[in-house]
Design a protein around this motif. Structure first.
Motif, mmCIF file in Angstrom:
data_model
loop_
_atom_site.group_PDB
_atom_site.id
_atom_site.type_symbol
_atom_site.label_atom_id
_atom_site.label_comp_id
_atom_site.label_asym_id
_atom_site.label_seq_id
_atom_site.Cartn_x
_atom_site.Cartn_y
_atom_site.Cartn_z
ATOM 1 N N GLU A 163 35.000 46.025 42.639
ATOM 2 C CA GLU A 163 34.654 46.104 44.035
ATOM 3 C C GLU A 163 35.674 45.783 44.960
ATOM 4 O O GLU A 163 35.969 46.318 46.128
ATOM 5 C CB GLU A 163 33.547 44.767 44.102
ATOM 6 N N ASP A 164 36.754 45.125 44.576
ATOM 7 C CA ASP A 164 38.016 44.901 45.482
ATOM 8 C C ASP A 164 39.021 46.103 45.662
ATOM 9 O O ASP A 164 39.850 45.973 46.094
ATOM 10 C CB ASP A 164 38.763 43.595 45.059
ATOM 11 N N GLY A 165 38.624 47.136 44.864
ATOM 12 C CA GLY A 165 39.532 48.412 44.885
ATOM 13 C C GLY A 165 40.573 48.223 43.769
ATOM 14 O O GLY A 165 41.347 49.191 43.410
ATOM 15 N N SER A 166 40.500 47.266 42.981
ATOM 16 C CA SER A 166 41.586 47.307 41.791
ATOM 17 C C SER A 166 40.911 47.645 40.632
ATOM 18 O O SER A 166 39.660 48.224 40.426
ATOM 19 C CB SER A 166 41.880 45.754 41.442
ATOM 20 N N PHE A 167 41.698 47.885 39.419
ATOM 21 C CA PHE A 167 41.188 48.698 38.320
ATOM 22 C C PHE A 167 41.394 47.780 36.951
ATOM 23 O O PHE A 167 42.656 47.040 37.120
ATOM 24 C CB PHE A 167 42.108 50.046 38.049
ATOM 25 N N ASP A 168 40.663 48.072 36.119
ATOM 26 C CA ASP A 168 40.823 47.161 34.893
ATOM 27 C C ASP A 168 40.879 48.383 33.964
ATOM 28 O O ASP A 168 40.146 49.458 33.972
ATOM 29 C CB ASP A 168 39.600 46.175 34.510
ATOM 30 N N ILE A 169 41.722 48.106 32.916
ATOM 31 C CA ILE A 169 41.726 48.942 31.552
ATOM 32 C C ILE A 169 40.587 48.531 30.713
ATOM 33 O O ILE A 169 40.465 47.406 30.408
ATOM 34 C CB ILE A 169 43.056 49.038 31.016
ATOM 35 N N LEU A 170 39.709 49.559 30.720
ATOM 36 C CA LEU A 170 38.585 49.192 29.634
ATOM 37 C C LEU A 170 38.644 49.626 28.034
ATOM 38 O O LEU A 170 38.221 49.221 27.160
ATOM 39 C CB LEU A 170 37.282 50.118 30.155
ATOM 40 N N ALA A 171 39.365 51.006 27.964
ATOM 41 C CA ALA A 171 39.514 51.578 26.714
ATOM 42 C C ALA A 171 40.928 52.191 26.620
ATOM 43 O O ALA A 171 41.379 52.885 27.787
ATOM 44 C CB ALA A 171 38.461 52.418 26.487
ATOM 45 N N ILE A 172 41.687 52.156 25.595
ATOM 46 C CA ILE A 172 42.873 52.640 25.133
ATOM 47 C C ILE A 172 42.667 53.358 23.936
ATOM 48 O O ILE A 172 41.812 53.239 23.095
ATOM 49 C CB ILE A 172 44.015 51.686 25.088
#
Length: 128
Positions: free
Chosen positions: A29-38
């Motif tokens: 929601e804050d515009g940041s990104f998380d890595i979910l899968a590699i």
């Protein structure tokens, strides 16, 4: 890993390319990104480095074919199955199923030819 909102524009510009390398990112929601899968043979450190290389290119909107090839070669080197690696059953079954999907072992799904690097030692062993 968490990518800050200031990096989000660069991630969005290159989202399809990043996904094609086997990564899955989720925008928060804050515009940041998380890595979910590699990719299964990658470490989180390698994933972070690769994504950062992509988003820090000078010409982010359209990576040149040469840069894409460089990234793919780097990724292939990082993600190759290392000698002595013990794969679990799920990894083995996935690899086998993907290999059996290939109709031409010298052609990638996008119809490009497979690039194979062979050194002199290998050639000497084959032909002597």
């Amino acid at each position: 890993h968490h990518f800050e909102p200031k990096e989000s524009f660069k991630i969005l510009e290159n989202k399809n390319f990043i996904n094609s390398l086997g990564y899955k990112l989720q925008e928060k929601e804050d515009g940041s990104f998380d890595i979910l899968a590699i990719p299964c043979n990658s470490t989180i450190e390698e994933a972070i480095n690769t994504i950062e290389e992509v988003i820090n290119e000078d010409n982010n909107s359209v990576l040149s074919k040469e840069k894409q090839e460089q990234h793919c070669l780097l990724l292939a080197e990082r993600l190759s199955i290392k000698e002595g690696k013990v794969m679990n059953k799920q990894e083995i079954m996935y690899l086998i199923s993907e290999l059996f999907k290939l109709t031409d072992i010298e052609e990638l799904p996008n119809k490009e030819k497979v690039l194979i690097k062979i050194d002199n030692t290998f050639l000497k062993n084959v032909f002597h």
